[in-house]
Motif scaffolding. Structure first.
Motif, mmCIF file in Angstrom:
data_model
loop_
_atom_site.group_PDB
_atom_site.id
_atom_site.type_symbol
_atom_site.label_atom_id
_atom_site.label_comp_id
_atom_site.label_asym_id
_atom_site.label_seq_id
_atom_site.Cartn_x
_atom_site.Cartn_y
_atom_site.Cartn_z
ATOM 1 N N LYS A 198 10.021 16.720 -59.052
ATOM 2 C CA LYS A 198 9.228 17.263 -60.156
ATOM 3 C C LYS A 198 9.873 18.477 -60.809
ATOM 4 C CE LYS A 198 4.727 15.639 -58.478
ATOM 5 N NZ LYS A 198 3.353 16.025 -58.054
ATOM 6 N N LEU A 199 10.526 19.322 -60.005
ATOM 7 C CA LEU A 199 11.152 20.518 -60.554
ATOM 8 C C LEU A 199 12.275 20.149 -61.519
ATOM 9 C CD1 LEU A 199 11.538 23.554 -60.717
ATOM 10 C CD2 LEU A 199 13.010 23.403 -58.675
ATOM 11 N N ILE A 200 13.165 19.262 -61.084
ATOM 12 C CA ILE A 200 14.278 18.849 -61.944
ATOM 13 C C ILE A 200 13.757 18.134 -63.180
ATOM 14 C CG2 ILE A 200 16.321 17.364 -62.083
ATOM 15 C CD1 ILE A 200 16.831 17.913 -59.164
ATOM 16 N N ARG A 201 12.715 17.330 -63.006
ATOM 17 C CA ARG A 201 12.129 16.617 -64.140
ATOM 18 C C ARG A 201 11.572 17.612 -65.169
ATOM 19 N NH1 ARG A 201 7.490 12.718 -62.375
ATOM 20 N NH2 ARG A 201 9.072 12.455 -60.730
ATOM 21 N N PHE A 202 10.928 18.668 -64.675
ATOM 22 C CA PHE A 202 10.383 19.682 -65.581
ATOM 23 C C PHE A 202 11.505 20.405 -66.325
ATOM 24 C CE2 PHE A 202 9.089 24.071 -66.441
ATOM 25 C CZ PHE A 202 7.925 23.865 -67.178
ATOM 26 N N VAL A 203 12.553 20.763 -65.615
ATOM 27 C CA VAL A 203 13.678 21.470 -66.234
ATOM 28 C C VAL A 203 14.337 20.608 -67.301
ATOM 29 C CG1 VAL A 203 15.989 22.399 -65.820
ATOM 30 C CG2 VAL A 203 14.134 22.942 -64.244
ATOM 31 N N LEU A 204 14.567 19.326 -66.998
ATOM 32 C CA LEU A 204 15.237 18.433 -67.938
ATOM 33 C C LEU A 204 14.357 18.046 -69.118
ATOM 34 C CD1 LEU A 204 17.101 16.022 -65.477
ATOM 35 C CD2 LEU A 204 18.081 17.868 -66.854
ATOM 36 N N THR A 205 13.062 18.364 -69.028
ATOM 37 C CA THR A 205 12.156 18.035 -70.128
ATOM 38 C C THR A 205 11.851 19.241 -71.002
ATOM 39 O OG1 THR A 205 11.110 16.281 -68.806
ATOM 40 C CG2 THR A 205 9.892 17.094 -70.721
ATOM 41 N N TRP A 206 11.622 20.411 -70.409
ATOM 42 C CA TRP A 206 11.128 21.550 -71.179
ATOM 43 C C TRP A 206 12.049 22.763 -71.187
ATOM 44 C CZ3 TRP A 206 7.809 19.275 -73.955
ATOM 45 C CH2 TRP A 206 6.916 18.326 -73.437
ATOM 46 N N ILE A 207 12.909 22.926 -70.198
ATOM 47 C CA ILE A 207 13.794 24.091 -70.145
ATOM 48 C C ILE A 207 15.163 23.764 -70.728
ATOM 49 C CG2 ILE A 207 14.763 25.903 -68.689
ATOM 50 C CD1 ILE A 207 11.701 25.821 -68.791
ATOM 51 N N LEU A 208 15.802 22.773 -70.163
ATOM 52 C CA LEU A 208 17.064 22.232 -70.684
ATOM 53 C C LEU A 208 16.795 20.765 -71.017
ATOM 54 C CD1 LEU A 208 19.445 23.732 -67.961
ATOM 55 C CD2 LEU A 208 19.094 24.601 -70.292
ATOM 56 N N PRO A 209 16.249 20.489 -72.180
ATOM 57 C CA PRO A 209 15.645 19.174 -72.462
ATOM 58 C C PRO A 209 16.653 18.045 -72.702
ATOM 59 C CG PRO A 209 15.549 20.536 -74.417
ATOM 60 C CD PRO A 209 16.129 21.409 -73.331
ATOM 61 N N PHE A 210 17.579 17.874 -71.765
ATOM 62 C CA PHE A 210 18.583 16.826 -71.929
ATOM 63 C C PHE A 210 17.986 15.426 -71.785
ATOM 64 C CE2 PHE A 210 21.317 20.404 -70.288
ATOM 65 C CZ PHE A 210 21.917 20.659 -71.512
ATOM 66 N N ALA A 211 16.789 15.328 -71.215
ATOM 67 C CA ALA A 211 16.139 14.023 -71.106
ATOM 68 C C ALA A 211 15.806 13.455 -72.483
ATOM 69 C CB ALA A 211 14.869 14.129 -70.263
ATOM 70 N N PHE A 212 15.691 14.335 -73.493
ATOM 71 C CA PHE A 212 15.408 13.876 -74.847
ATOM 72 C C PHE A 212 16.658 13.362 -75.549
ATOM 73 C CE2 PHE A 212 11.785 16.659 -74.028
ATOM 74 C CZ PHE A 212 10.738 15.890 -74.510
ATOM 75 N N VAL A 213 17.794 13.443 -74.889
ATOM 76 C CA VAL A 213 19.029 12.898 -75.448
ATOM 77 C C VAL A 213 19.201 11.429 -75.067
ATOM 78 C CG1 VAL A 213 21.541 13.158 -75.561
ATOM 79 C CG2 VAL A 213 20.093 15.177 -75.337
ATOM 80 N N GLY A 214 18.726 11.073 -73.874
ATOM 81 C CA GLY A 214 18.939 9.718 -73.401
ATOM 82 C C GLY A 214 17.690 8.955 -73.046
ATOM 83 N N VAL A 215 17.081 9.305 -71.929
ATOM 84 C CA VAL A 215 16.047 8.444 -71.352
ATOM 85 C C VAL A 215 14.783 8.376 -72.195
ATOM 86 C CG1 VAL A 215 15.245 10.329 -69.863
ATOM 87 C CG2 VAL A 215 14.697 7.961 -69.288
#
Length: 261
Positions: A198-215
């Protein structure tokens, strides 16, 4: 109109320069393709030992990777600022930038164009096409338009994050840089975020939102309805981070005191 004119003038000079060294251009194309192929082989190796990864099958992961390559290629072509600290701050070239009547960030982006990186977008489209056929995905009339919006949003996410990192140099001009570490972290965005804690998921979504680049944007085309609202947040997150990065850049320029101090 002035900025548009400047863009095409820089672009013209860039093309003249690159075409003078065709062998170097070919080597860069080949190295980029080799790097992308290695990442694809890694995915295939992983799925050689399992049929699914937290509910995602092999072709879905490949599709996400293909999508990721497109905004990443756009980012690499237009936001090549990984050595900003070393080149412009430590060596003092930023003083030269400030003597010209054009926004400093725009000028640096034009100086560091690497349009050959766009080959990655072609590779990404080919990978998406391959995975899409295997998945039996159907193309709606609005999908190409959404794809362009998502790609621009993803590229702006990358650009915003790395411009913010470059801004650190205005306050701390040491030779060390967070850029290499952040490039490694950004690679997490090419895989589904629900495979992480959950921590990494939160970071990749709202802090360093790299999840919005791919997945997240890719999930829309894969029909993952539970993530649709994340998909449509992609351009919002991209524009927000990019605007914040430009504002931070403008503040950093005010703090800049020259290479001699």
């Amino acid at each position: 109109m002035f900025y548009i004119s400047m863009f095409f003038q820089y672009l013209s000079q860039y093309l003249k320069t690159r075409l003078q060294y065709r062998a170097d251009l070919f080597v860069e194309f080949f190295s980029d393709l080799l790097s992308q192929a290695i990442n694809l082989v890694f995915i295939l190796v992983v799925f050689g030992h399992t049929n699914s990864l937290h509910g995602w099958n092999r072709d879905e992961i490949i599709f996400i990777y293909g999508f990721f390559l497109v905004p990443y290629a756009v980012f690499s072509a237009f936001f090549n600022i990984w050595d900003f600290n070393e080149r412009y701050i430590v060596k003092g070239e930023f003083d030269r930038i400030l003597t010209r009547p054009i926004h400093s960030l725009f000028q640096i982006i034009l100086e560091r164009l690497e349009l050959e990186s766009l080959i990655g977008a072609i590779t990404g489209l080919a990978v998406m096409f391959y995975a899409g056929i295997r998945l039996g995905l159907k193309l709606n009339w609005y999908d190409p338009f959404l794809f362009i919006v998502f790609v621009i949003g993803g590229a702006l996410v990358y650009g915003g994050v790395f411009i913010m990192l470059a801004c650190i140099s205005f306050w701390a001009d040491a030779r060390t840089s967070l850029m290499p570490m952040m490039y490694n972290i950004s690679n997490y965005g090419r895989y589904p975020v629900n495979i992480y804690n959950k921590l990494i998921r939160f970071v990749l979504t709202w802090i360093l939102p790299f999840a919005f680049v791919g997945v997240y944007p890719a999930a829309f085309f894969l029909g993952k309805k539970e993530w649709f609202w994340y998909s449509f947040l992609t351009p919002v997150i991209g524009i927000t981070f990019f605007i914040l990065s430009v504002l931070l850049w403008n503040q950093g320029v005010k703090k800049y005191r020259g290479a001699g101090n």
